[in-house]
Design a protein around this motif. Structure first.
Motif, short mmCIF file in Angstrom:
data_model
loop_
_atom_site.label_atom_id
_atom_site.label_comp_id
_atom_site.label_asym_id
_atom_site.label_seq_id
_atom_site.Cartn_x
_atom_site.Cartn_y
_atom_site.Cartn_z
N GLN A 1 11.96 -9.68 -19.66
CA GLN A 1 13.13 -10.16 -20.37
C GLN A 1 12.75 -11.21 -21.40
N ASN A 2 11.81 -12.07 -21.04
CA ASN A 2 11.36 -13.09 -21.99
C ASN A 2 10.75 -12.46 -23.22
N ALA A 3 9.90 -11.46 -23.00
CA ALA A 3 9.27 -10.78 -24.14
C ALA A 3 10.35 -10.15 -25.02
N TRP A 4 11.32 -9.54 -24.38
CA TRP A 4 12.41 -8.86 -25.09
C TRP A 4 13.18 -9.87 -25.94
N LEU A 5 13.54 -11.01 -25.32
CA LEU A 5 14.32 -12.00 -26.04
C LEU A 5 13.51 -12.66 -27.15
N GLN A 6 12.23 -12.83 -26.91
CA GLN A 6 11.38 -13.41 -27.96
C GLN A 6 11.38 -12.53 -29.20
N ALA A 7 11.23 -11.23 -28.99
CA ALA A 7 11.24 -10.32 -30.14
C ALA A 7 12.61 -10.33 -30.79
N GLN A 8 13.64 -10.29 -29.94
CA GLN A 8 15.02 -10.21 -30.44
C GLN A 8 15.39 -11.46 -31.24
N GLN A 9 14.82 -12.60 -30.86
CA GLN A 9 15.17 -13.85 -31.54
C GLN A 9 14.15 -14.25 -32.60
N GLY A 10 13.20 -13.39 -32.83
CA GLY A 10 12.19 -13.71 -33.84
C GLY A 10 11.20 -14.77 -33.37
N HIS B 1 20.08 14.65 -25.86
CA HIS B 1 21.27 15.08 -25.13
C HIS B 1 21.39 14.34 -23.81
N HIS B 2 21.30 13.03 -23.94
CA HIS B 2 21.34 12.16 -22.77
C HIS B 2 22.55 11.23 -22.96
N PRO B 3 23.29 10.97 -21.90
CA PRO B 3 24.51 10.16 -22.05
C PRO B 3 24.25 8.81 -22.74
N ILE B 4 25.08 8.51 -23.73
CA ILE B 4 24.87 7.33 -24.58
C ILE B 4 24.80 6.03 -23.78
N GLY B 5 25.63 5.91 -22.74
CA GLY B 5 25.63 4.68 -21.94
C GLY B 5 24.28 4.47 -21.27
N GLU B 6 23.71 5.55 -20.77
CA GLU B 6 22.40 5.44 -20.12
C GLU B 6 21.31 5.11 -21.14
N VAL B 7 21.43 5.68 -22.32
CA VAL B 7 20.43 5.41 -23.36
C VAL B 7 20.49 3.94 -23.75
N ILE B 8 21.69 3.42 -24.00
CA ILE B 8 21.79 2.02 -24.42
C ILE B 8 21.29 1.12 -23.31
N SER B 9 21.63 1.46 -22.09
CA SER B 9 21.21 0.58 -21.00
C SER B 9 19.69 0.56 -20.82
N THR B 10 19.02 1.68 -21.14
CA THR B 10 17.54 1.69 -21.08
C THR B 10 16.93 0.68 -22.02
N ALA B 11 17.65 0.39 -23.12
CA ALA B 11 17.10 -0.52 -24.13
C ALA B 11 17.05 -1.96 -23.63
N PHE B 12 17.84 -2.27 -22.60
CA PHE B 12 17.93 -3.65 -22.13
C PHE B 12 17.03 -3.92 -20.93
N PRO B 13 16.50 -5.13 -20.82
CA PRO B 13 15.80 -5.49 -19.58
C PRO B 13 16.81 -5.61 -18.43
N LYS B 14 16.28 -5.52 -17.22
CA LYS B 14 17.13 -5.35 -16.05
C LYS B 14 18.26 -6.39 -15.91
#
Ligand code: ADP
Ligand code: ZN
Ligand code: ZN
Length: 692
Positions: free
Chosen positions: A247-256, A119-132
């Motif tokens: 962010q690099n770790a995030w993008l590495q996973a995201q890009q395989g 029960h947390h606002p969707i915009g805040e949830v999606i934004s948590t998924a992204f690096p700063k």
């Protein structure tokens, strides 16, 4: 405007093509999630001349938001050809940041589930998924680095024992489909080796693995073991890294571009191209539950993610959480057991040391000091556990009984003798250490109770030629100092390690052969029903640090409660046996995991407001017919005041998860709209693990 998420067009496909009517050109409406505390989506006009079949859900957008020229990043979660709002009033999206969405449809589905369940606002949830940086709208740059081909695997796997092989085979046979496995094995039983061999199979299938650990300090040793075994790219993500590194770790996973991502709780939402397995090590650890803002359980969300992706989730622990054991009993999880230590090491023996009426030296009994001497004489290391920082938790006047209290919290000030300070552990307030009692002016001020700093001082006196190291959040505040200290321990430069719970987690100290828990009793009398589970886990985990190598280890618990059933069950039987009886008690009392809870907390500087708010909450709930949820409260929170804020809480409990969820789903958006809601700080914690 509250947009019911479930009515939106959120197809399983990322690309959404609308029936375009070329003649009339109906307006294209973007349903946008924006990080703000509102339980709604926002309608915007799509950018002009947009090619409809190129629109990808999950894409970041730059949108006008709020007053004037203010701009914010939004996330496209749906498209429609109409809006509840007058079209003339809708603003237009400035631009689409990502021509290719960084999140997949499954990622979005997971985040929507998280938003609904917590029960947390969707915009805040999606934004948590992204690096700063990405959250702020920076373009995502491709990672140039190539993942080396998997044929380069160096295989240095150990020959598994039978229990390990069974665990490995069971999980490997289940690859490619959803299942949850609970790998229960004492510390040193070879769980990590099991992970490594399963990971090997996943990598051979060309898939990626997400490995979550509860503590940042556990990542280096695991990373080292992975690197030693697999010649693939391994990305690491936790909060001590720079934004850029994360962010690099995030993008590495995201890009395989990496095969393994090793991280803490926050790494859970990282997108992957082809995730094949999620491993959660030390699954019982409460660090997996975020305690502020989005209060999610990384363990529970990992399982939902596994289900959405149809891949297995492997939970590992020497002391599984009661929830997981309950899920095993319900046959929701498959239980895998490693009953013995692998290799040569021997399981340490647990001993209770009755200290009633015994002479104590700053919390250390004579018997313990003798044991320490014997161990140190053999050039082996001693580990002492005391879960309290500072010199002493209380400063009291011997003349009149005055106690040094924090002005802003319902708490005592902790004495820091070295720094000549009194400090509040809850709000950080500091005062100079007093010389005279402010109440009676004449009484002698006396420190009451034991903290690590106090024990450290006595150790240095009793063992002047031995090296004592204090490890707690105060002593490792400087960056990198924990790693340094751990290295010193491994090099044998330290004889006595004295520390808080930081020590209880996963570290290997091969030369430690004596472990002592100085004050086990303080954990036995908490009012939170979770406490017994946590104390038992702590005891077993701390014990696990002893005798990791070929040397036998010994564990001593000093207690004034030698007949306490928790302690005797652990000593005479096992954690498992303790869990069974404790779970039976929870069942009889109707407590989780046999019921479902949510905790509403409200706080304000004004003492009345939190209660008024919680009463309004109860009134709203009363308007919902037959909800089958008990509302217990409002009551003052166990810490009734913190940093100047008065705190009250309301506990919601139900026998059916769905009843609790249904009530919260109707209630929370309305609660958020209450006028009083804006005057208090309030939060909702679904499945709370800490009722404080
Ligand atoms: P856990 O993760 O359960 O604490 P580890 O996987 O770290 O256990 O194993 C503990 C120790 O035992 C390590 O030193 C590891 O190399 C060793 N070990 C694990 N499995 C085996 C095995 N099958 N044969 C020999 N040694 C093993
Ligand atoms: Zn006094
Ligand atoms: Zn305080």
């Amino acid at each position: 405007m509250f947009v019911d998420n479930s009515n939106l067009m959120l197809a399983d496909k990322t690309k959404v093509t609308l029936m375009a009517n070329n003649a009339i050109h109906p307006p294209l409406i973007f349903k946008v999630a924006i990080a703000c505390p509102l339980y709604q989506l926002f309608d915007y006009l799509a950018p002009e001349n947009i090619e409809r079949d190129k629109i990808e859900l999950g894409a970041r957008l730059m949108v006008p938001f709020g007053f004037g020229d203010h701009r914010k990043v939004g996330y496209l979660v749906g498209v429609a050809d109409n809006s509840e709002w007058e079209l003339e009033k809708l603003k237009r999206v400035d631009r689409i940041i990502d021509s290719h969405a960084l999140l997949s449809a499954t990622d979005l589905a997971l985040l929507r589930w998280v938003s609904r369940y917590y029960h947390h606002p969707i915009g805040e949830v999606i934004s948590t998924a992204f690096p700063k940086a990405l959250r702020l709208g920076k373009a995502a740059v491709l990672v140039a680095e190539q993942n080396p081909p998997l044929t380069e695997l160096k295989n240095t796997a150990l020959a598994s024992n039978t229990a390990q092989q069974t665990a490995i085979d069971t999980v490997c046979n289940g690859l490619g489909q959803f299942a949850v496995f609970l790998l229960e094995g004492v510390t040193g039983s070879g769980k990590t080796e099991v992970y490594l061999q399963i990971i090997h199979e996943v990598l051979k299938r060309g898939q990626q693995v997400l490995v979550l650990v509860p503590e940042i300090s556990l990542t280096p040793q695991l990373e080292e073991r992975f690197k030693h075994r697999f010649a693939v790219n391994i990305a690491v993500s936790h909060s001590k890294l720079t934004d850029n590194q994360r962010q690099n770790a995030w993008l590495q996973a995201q890009q395989g571009a990496c095969s393994i991502l090793l991280g803490t709780r926050s790494a859970l939402f990282t997108p992957f191209t082809h995730l094949g397995l999620i491993i959660l090590d030390e699954e019982h650890d409460s660090s997996f539950k975020q305690q502020d803002s989005l209060r999610f359980s990384a363990r529970d969300v990992a399982i939902v993610r596994g289900k959405l992706l149809n891949i297995p989730v492997l939970l590992g622990s020497a002391t599984p959480s009661f929830e997981s054991l309950h899920n095993v009993a319900k046959q929701r999880y498959q239980w895998l057991h490693l009953p013995e230590r692998a290799g040569y090491s021997i399981t340490p023996a647990l001993h209770l040391l009755d200290i009633r009426n015994k002479k104590m030296r700053e919390g250390l009994s004579e018997a313990l000091l003798t044991e320490m001497q014997t161990t140190l004489a053999k050039n082996e290391q001693v580990l002492l556990f005391l879960n309290r920082r500072g010199f002493a938790p209380t400063l009291i006047c011997h003349g009149c009984g005055w106690v040094a209290r924090c002005l802003h919290c319902e708490a005592n000030l902790v004495i820091y003798a070295d720094e000549n300070l009194l400090r509040c552990h809850h709000c950080g307030t500091e005062h100079r250490l007093l010389n005279a009692c402010p109440a009676c002016k004449t009484g002698e001020l006396t420190p009451l109770g034991l903290g690590t700093e106090r024990v450290e001082k006595v150790l240095k006196k009793v063992f002047p030629d031995k090296v004592t190291l204090r490890l707690d959040t105060d002593s490792v505040r400087r960056k990198g100092s924990l790693e340094n200290y751990l290295e010193q321990i491994h090099q044998g430069e330290i004889d006595i390690i004295l520390g808080t719970q930081m020590l209880a987690k996963g570290h290997h100290f091969p030369n430690v052969t004596l472990v002592a828990i100085l004050d086990v009793d303080s954990g036995l009398f908490s009012i939170d029903f979770h406490a017994a589970e946590k104390v038992a886990q702590m005891i077993v985990q701390v014990s696990g640090r002893a005798g990791r190598a070929e040397k036998a280890g010994k564990v001593i618990m000093q207690t004034r409660q030698p007949d306490h059933p928790l302690l005797t069950t652990l000593i005479q039987h096992s954690y498992q046996r303790f869990a069974i009886s404790a779970l039976a008690e929870r069942n009889a009392a109707g407590l989780p995991p046999f019921s479902y809870q949510a905790l509403v907390n409200a706080q304000a500087r004004d003492e009345e407001l939190p209660v008024t708010f919680l009463k309004a909450f109860i009134d709203l709930a009363a308007q919902t017919p037959k909800h089958n949820v008990l509302l217990l409260g409002p009551v003052a929170a166990p810490m009734a005041k913190r940093a100047g804020f008065h705190r009250y809480q309301l506990l919601l409990q139900s026998n059916q998860r769905s009843d609790l969820q249904t009530l919260l789903t109707t209630l929370i958006p309305d609660v958020a709209k209450l006028k009083i809601a804006a005057k208090v700080r309030w939060s909702l914690d679904v499945d709370p693990v800490d009722l404080y």
